[in-house]
Design a protein around this motif. Sequence first.
Motif, PDB file in Angstrom:
ATOM      1  N   ASN A 234       0.825  -1.198   0.000  1.00 18.15           N
ATOM      2  CA  ASN A 234       0.000   0.000   0.000  1.00 18.15           C
ATOM      3  C   ASN A 234       0.861   1.250   0.000  1.00 18.15           C
ATOM      4  OD1 ASN A 234      -2.316  -1.462  -0.029  1.00 18.15           O
ATOM      5  ND2 ASN A 234      -2.698  -1.340   2.176  1.00 18.15           N
ATOM      6  N   GLY A 235       1.930   1.221   0.804  1.00 19.09           N
ATOM      7  CA  GLY A 235       2.836   2.370   0.850  1.00 19.09           C
ATOM      8  C   GLY A 235       3.516   2.584  -0.480  1.00 19.09           C
ATOM      9  N   PHE A 236       3.903   1.488  -1.133  1.00 16.69           N
ATOM     10  CA  PHE A 236       4.567   1.610  -2.426  1.00 16.69           C
ATOM     11  C   PHE A 236       3.633   2.217  -3.468  1.00 16.69           C
ATOM     12  CE2 PHE A 236       7.314   0.741  -5.884  1.00 16.69           C
ATOM     13  CZ  PHE A 236       6.522   0.287  -6.915  1.00 16.69           C
TER      14      PHE A 236
ATOM     15  N   GLU B 140      18.711   3.147  -6.765  1.00 19.76           N
ATOM     16  CA  GLU B 140      18.173   1.914  -6.206  1.00 19.76           C
ATOM     17  C   GLU B 140      18.059   2.062  -4.695  1.00 19.76           C
ATOM     18  OE1 GLU B 140      17.017  -0.778  -7.664  1.00 19.76           O
ATOM     19  OE2 GLU B 140      17.404   0.067  -9.654  1.00 19.76           O
ATOM     20  N   PRO B 141      16.976   1.565  -4.107  1.00 21.64           N
ATOM     21  CA  PRO B 141      16.814   1.679  -2.655  1.00 21.64           C
ATOM     22  C   PRO B 141      18.021   1.166  -1.877  1.00 21.64           C
ATOM     23  CG  PRO B 141      14.777   0.920  -3.648  1.00 21.64           C
ATOM     24  CD  PRO B 141      15.809   0.930  -4.743  1.00 21.64           C
ATOM     25  N   SER B 142      18.637   0.107  -2.357  1.00 20.27           N
ATOM     26  CA  SER B 142      19.784  -0.470  -1.645  1.00 20.27           C
ATOM     27  C   SER B 142      20.995   0.447  -1.652  1.00 20.27           C
ATOM     28  CB  SER B 142      20.160  -1.814  -2.277  1.00 20.27           C
ATOM     29  OG  SER B 142      20.481  -1.644  -3.661  1.00 20.27           O
ATOM     30  N   GLU B 143      21.049   1.381  -2.603  1.00 23.48           N
ATOM     31  CA  GLU B 143      22.184   2.303  -2.720  1.00 23.48           C
ATOM     32  C   GLU B 143      21.890   3.653  -2.081  1.00 23.48           C
ATOM     33  OE1 GLU B 143      24.937   1.353  -4.117  1.00 23.48           O
ATOM     34  OE2 GLU B 143      24.422  -0.349  -5.423  1.00 23.48           O
ATOM     35  N   ALA B 144      20.630   3.932  -1.812  1.00 20.77           N
ATOM     36  CA  ALA B 144      20.227   5.281  -1.425  1.00 20.77           C
ATOM     37  C   ALA B 144      20.782   5.715  -0.074  1.00 20.77           C
ATOM     38  CB  ALA B 144      18.704   5.388  -1.426  1.00 20.77           C
ATOM     39  N   LYS B 145      20.793   4.822   0.901  1.00 25.86           N
ATOM     40  CA  LYS B 145      21.171   5.225   2.261  1.00 25.86           C
ATOM     41  C   LYS B 145      22.587   5.766   2.319  1.00 25.86           C
ATOM     42  CE  LYS B 145      20.333   3.817   7.002  1.00 25.86           C
ATOM     43  NZ  LYS B 145      19.733   2.766   7.868  1.00 25.86           N
ATOM     44  N   ALA B 146      23.471   5.212   1.494  1.00 28.21           N
ATOM     45  CA  ALA B 146      24.866   5.659   1.491  1.00 28.21           C
ATOM     46  C   ALA B 146      25.015   7.091   0.983  1.00 28.21           C
ATOM     47  CB  ALA B 146      25.710   4.711   0.632  1.00 28.21           C
ATOM     48  N   LEU B 147      23.995   7.599   0.281  1.00 30.29           N
ATOM     49  CA  LEU B 147      24.068   8.952  -0.269  1.00 30.29           C
ATOM     50  C   LEU B 147      23.364   9.988   0.603  1.00 30.29           C
ATOM     51  CD1 LEU B 147      23.464   8.325  -4.088  1.00 30.29           C
ATOM     52  CD2 LEU B 147      25.624   8.673  -2.889  1.00 30.29           C
ATOM     53  N   LEU B 148      22.761   9.535   1.704  1.00 30.88           N
ATOM     54  CA  LEU B 148      22.054  10.480   2.558  1.00 30.88           C
ATOM     55  C   LEU B 148      23.023  11.452   3.213  1.00 30.88           C
ATOM     56  CD1 LEU B 148      19.431   8.229   4.408  1.00 30.88           C
ATOM     57  CD2 LEU B 148      19.065   9.739   2.448  1.00 30.88           C
ATOM     58  N   GLY B 149      22.708  12.742   3.054  1.00 35.24           N
ATOM     59  CA  GLY B 149      23.491  13.770   3.712  1.00 35.24           C
ATOM     60  C   GLY B 149      22.747  14.282   4.926  1.00 35.24           C
ATOM     61  N   GLU B 150      22.683  15.595   5.064  1.00 39.11           N
ATOM     62  CA  GLU B 150      21.997  16.216   6.189  1.00 39.11           C
ATOM     63  C   GLU B 150      20.481  16.116   6.016  1.00 39.11           C
ATOM     64  OE1 GLU B 150      21.381  20.741   8.020  1.00 39.11           O
ATOM     65  OE2 GLU B 150      22.694  20.384   6.292  1.00 39.11           O
TER      66      GLU B 150
ATOM     67  N   VAL C 288      12.729   0.309   1.793  1.00 40.54           N
ATOM     68  CA  VAL C 288      13.273   1.650   1.575  1.00 40.54           C
ATOM     69  C   VAL C 288      12.616   2.259   0.350  1.00 40.54           C
ATOM     70  CG1 VAL C 288      15.338   2.985   0.970  1.00 40.54           C
ATOM     71  CG2 VAL C 288      15.494   1.132   2.637  1.00 40.54           C
ATOM     72  N   PHE C 289      12.206   3.528   0.471  1.00 40.56           N
ATOM     73  CA  PHE C 289      11.646   4.282  -0.637  1.00 40.56           C
ATOM     74  C   PHE C 289      12.505   5.527  -0.814  1.00 40.56           C
ATOM     75  CE2 PHE C 289       8.349   1.935   1.517  1.00 40.56           C
ATOM     76  CZ  PHE C 289       7.698   1.275   0.483  1.00 40.56           C
ATOM     77  N   ALA C 290      13.045   5.717  -1.994  1.00 44.91           N
ATOM     78  CA  ALA C 290      13.953   6.845  -2.214  1.00 44.91           C
ATOM     79  C   ALA C 290      13.785   7.389  -3.620  1.00 44.91           C
ATOM     80  CB  ALA C 290      15.398   6.412  -1.991  1.00 44.91           C
ATOM     81  N   GLU C 291      13.839   8.702  -3.745  1.00 40.85           N
ATOM     82  CA  GLU C 291      13.726   9.330  -5.054  1.00 40.85           C
ATOM     83  C   GLU C 291      14.399  10.695  -5.021  1.00 40.85           C
ATOM     84  OE1 GLU C 291      10.396   9.859  -8.552  1.00 40.85           O
ATOM     85  OE2 GLU C 291       9.738   9.999  -6.475  1.00 40.85           O
ATOM     86  N   PHE C 292      15.109  11.017  -6.101  1.00 39.24           N
ATOM     87  CA  PHE C 292      15.746  12.323  -6.230  1.00 39.24           C
ATOM     88  C   PHE C 292      14.732  13.357  -6.712  1.00 39.24           C
ATOM     89  CE2 PHE C 292      19.800   9.850  -7.300  1.00 39.24           C
ATOM     90  CZ  PHE C 292      20.312   9.999  -6.021  1.00 39.24           C
TER      91      PHE C 292
END
Length: 323
Positions: A42-44, A124-134, A187-191
């Motif tokens: 549902n969240g997706f 990709e969700p699996s790659e997103a966390k490593a790019l999180l900044g502030e 994980v849900f991530a989008e630029f």
Amino acid sequence: MVNKIQSEMNKIEIPAELHQRSKQGVLKAKAEIRRNQTVRFNGFVRFVAGFLIAASIYGLYHLNFQNDNQETMPNGERDMTNQEEGVYIPPIQLPENTDGMEMDMIGLIVYNGKIYTQTDTMIEPSEAKALLGEKLGRTKGSIDEWSLQDEYAVEFASTIGEMDVYSVKGYDQNFRIMAYDERNGEVFAEFYECLNGMSVQDGEDLFGKLNMEGNVVSAQYRHFTDWDNGIDRFFPINDTDLLNVFISELNHTVPYSYETVEPSLGDYRNDEEYKRLNLILKDGSRVELVVIKDGYIRYGFSDVYFKMSDNVFSKMWDLMTKN
């Protein structure tokens, strides 16, 4: 910012490009639901729905802007190309929706006096966390088809519901931010990117922000009909030397306004004249470019076409027509 976002919206013809991207989202959502008939999606689906709210605001890039850099062309149209100033992309003017008429919208976030919209760079969700900044804040799901002007003029107002917003490591937050959330272990991530309110004098003013040169690890392309129908059928670019030259040459391309180029292209949305080039970067992001046979290249929802020198472009185009 809050007191400067004001404008009325004209009637707009929805660009086919945006329509096709919306259709891709529908196909993807349906495929995911078929594979996973569980409540956890549902969240997706809500997240994809934010992506699918995509039509009229894109047209804001193509309104009849009254800008000093515009020149009148012989056919009476306004051209944003200026030989000295390059192409000026005005800030997005958000609509004042006063008549209650339903209006579709592209995914957007209001942040720090800027309008950030969905982009053609994926992560990709699996790659997103490593790019999180502030962490910059959390969006408000406050904008829908019937929102009034005042609702747009709120920090972190958005069309995507509630998600945390971060700067992105390695990128200017005036250009790119990330919507990120974790729900039930997923994980849900989008630029989201701000490609408006800026002058573009050459390709580097846009492509340079994507940090592609020296960072592309692989590339692939697909034909228009595959992309149009949401079919993930890609062909690899194996000529690394040519690929690197092409990426470098992007910085030297010449910008032209949408209004100048689009009418001259004719019905180019076909396999013979249109390709989608995917560039996978070291940080896990995937940049997607529209490549058109006449030598034009376009990125995302920006209002600019870039023309590449024929020598480099023709070699890349020949490579992308072998399959």
